[in-house]
Write an enzyme that holds these catalytic residues in place. Sequence first.
Site, mmCIF file in Angstrom:
data_model
loop_
_atom_site.group_PDB
_atom_site.id
_atom_site.type_symbol
_atom_site.label_atom_id
_atom_site.label_comp_id
_atom_site.label_asym_id
_atom_site.label_seq_id
_atom_site.Cartn_x
_atom_site.Cartn_y
_atom_site.Cartn_z
ATOM 1 N N HIS A 121 17.445 22.864 32.235
ATOM 2 C CA HIS A 121 18.496 21.625 31.264
ATOM 3 C C HIS A 121 19.179 22.179 30.431
ATOM 4 C CE1 HIS A 121 14.315 19.859 30.486
ATOM 5 N NE2 HIS A 121 14.664 19.437 31.105
ATOM 6 N N CYS A 163 42.498 16.973 28.247
ATOM 7 C CA CYS A 163 42.355 15.805 28.430
ATOM 8 C C CYS A 163 42.261 15.477 27.498
ATOM 9 C CB CYS A 163 41.195 15.209 29.366
ATOM 10 S SG CYS A 163 40.123 15.661 28.882
ATOM 11 N N GLY A 200 4.066 28.116 27.871
ATOM 12 C CA GLY A 200 5.222 27.875 26.549
ATOM 13 C C GLY A 200 5.762 25.978 26.922
ATOM 14 N N THR A 201 5.144 26.074 27.482
ATOM 15 C CA THR A 201 5.851 24.319 27.708
ATOM 16 C C THR A 201 4.293 23.528 27.729
ATOM 17 O OG1 THR A 201 6.910 22.586 29.317
ATOM 18 C CG2 THR A 201 5.503 24.785 30.615
HETATM 19 P P1 OAD Z 1 7.858 21.595 23.987
HETATM 20 O O1 OAD Z 1 8.633 21.866 22.770
HETATM 21 O O2 OAD Z 1 7.259 20.196 24.228
HETATM 22 O O3 OAD Z 1 6.094 22.335 23.930
HETATM 23 C C1 OAD Z 1 6.228 23.371 23.470
HETATM 24 C C2 OAD Z 1 4.697 24.273 23.849
HETATM 25 O O4 OAD Z 1 4.695 25.828 23.571
HETATM 26 C C3 OAD Z 1 3.547 23.518 23.321
HETATM 27 O O5 OAD Z 1 2.462 23.573 24.271
HETATM 28 C C4 OAD Z 1 2.899 24.688 22.769
HETATM 29 O O6 OAD Z 1 1.770 24.791 22.550
HETATM 30 C C5 OAD Z 1 4.016 25.432 22.813
HETATM 31 N N1 OAD Z 1 3.529 26.860 22.145
HETATM 32 C C6 OAD Z 1 4.219 26.971 21.043
HETATM 33 N N2 OAD Z 1 3.905 28.468 20.424
HETATM 34 C C7 OAD Z 1 3.874 29.359 21.599
HETATM 35 C C8 OAD Z 1 3.895 30.528 21.399
HETATM 36 N N3 OAD Z 1 4.050 31.610 20.569
HETATM 37 N N4 OAD Z 1 3.300 30.802 23.280
HETATM 38 C C9 OAD Z 1 3.152 30.522 23.604
HETATM 39 N N5 OAD Z 1 3.167 28.698 23.864
HETATM 40 C C10 OAD Z 1 3.810 28.283 22.692
HETATM 41 O O7 OAD Z 1 8.914 22.104 24.776
HETATM 42 P P2 OAD Z 1 8.679 22.374 26.149
HETATM 43 O O8 OAD Z 1 7.410 22.154 26.998
HETATM 44 O O9 OAD Z 1 9.920 22.970 26.640
HETATM 45 O O10 OAD Z 1 14.233 18.652 27.405
HETATM 46 O O11 OAD Z 1 9.768 21.350 26.032
HETATM 47 C C11 OAD Z 1 9.898 20.181 27.199
HETATM 48 C C12 OAD Z 1 11.294 19.482 26.954
HETATM 49 O O12 OAD Z 1 11.524 19.114 26.191
HETATM 50 C C13 OAD Z 1 12.321 20.384 26.472
HETATM 51 O O13 OAD Z 1 13.324 21.279 27.485
HETATM 52 C C14 OAD Z 1 12.943 19.698 26.545
HETATM 53 C C15 OAD Z 1 12.142 18.467 25.617
HETATM 54 O O14 OAD Z 1 12.820 17.607 24.644
HETATM 55 C C16 OAD Z 1 15.314 18.288 27.055
HETATM 56 O O15 OAD Z 1 16.268 18.861 25.965
HETATM 57 C C17 OAD Z 1 16.043 16.999 28.156
#
Ligand code: OAD
Length: 262
Positions: A121, A163, A200-201
């Site tokens: 990203h 530009c 953590g996703t």
């Molecule tokens: P999210 O904010 O959607 O999800 C974060 C995840 O991390 C959740 O499932 C939480 O349960 C988990 N979490 C929280 N604290 C944690 C910890 N201490 N250890 C492990 N896990 C933990 O973030 P992403 O999945 O990264 O895209 O989001 C994906 C994409 O959606 C991002 O890159 C962004 C977003 O909107 C764009 O901006 C295009």
Amino acid sequence: METVLPPGAAELLGRARRVVVFTGAGISAESGVPTFRDDLTGLWARFDAEQLATPEAFFADPELVWGWYEWRRARVRRAQPNAGHLAVAAIEDLIPGTVVITQNVDDLHERAGSRAPVHLHGSLFAPRCVTESAHPADFPTTTGEEVADDEGGRIAPPRCVRCGALVRPGVVWFGEALPGAALTAAVEAASACDVLLTIGTSGLVYPAAEIPHIAAHSGATVMQINPQPTPLDEISAVNLRGSAAQILPTLVRAAWEFAGKP
Ligand code: OAD
């Protein structure tokens, strides 16, 4: 609280030859970088992250959106990698050729010692010109240091010195294509790995969320670290419920021990 690993988890990682580590905002949460599902504060409290992370939002109100990214950049600059990021780098030391694929736009993997994380990203630190040619912005960038307090504020984006067009954050916004080279590298690595560790996703945002599915369909074992259930639960052979900074170092230490390395 001591982390107890399920039987076989460390062995799976310690025995693996080709590993992909797939990370999301959760791995940086314990460094103080908010995830996308956390509520925004201050000036941005009435918005969702998903409303601000779009080309439409930027062109409708460049100062609002650039200010938000500068605020995020300032927070990341103040943040330090945590034990989870360091453990990812230790996997790369244990299993050479490990590919780290991140959805995060921070640089905490790099600062923890990861060699060449694939940024699906984009990055907070690679602003570019909005014109179609999208040349990297060659300008005296704002640094994030102007964001002195936690509230943040509106900041006018700089203009491209070549530009004169607006400079935009070098991140992927909703509705935009992922960088081709990063996506190709991620798909190739996921297709060829024997273990994919997803950390953590939320697994909600596509096409990035396809990466663990590609690994699973290609026969890899998927291991997940997340305190909450996610749609990736059903393809994960090992689900470690808890925080990355707590669980990952224990897992990696045990994998090193299994591999007979001190
Ligand atoms: P999210 O904010 O959607 O999800 C974060 C995840 O991390 C959740 O499932 C939480 O349960 C988990 N979490 C929280 N604290 C944690 C910890 N201490 N250890 C492990 N896990 C933990 O973030 P992403 O999945 O990264 O895209 O989001 C994906 C994409 O959606 C991002 O890159 C962004 C977003 O909107 C764009 O901006 C295009």
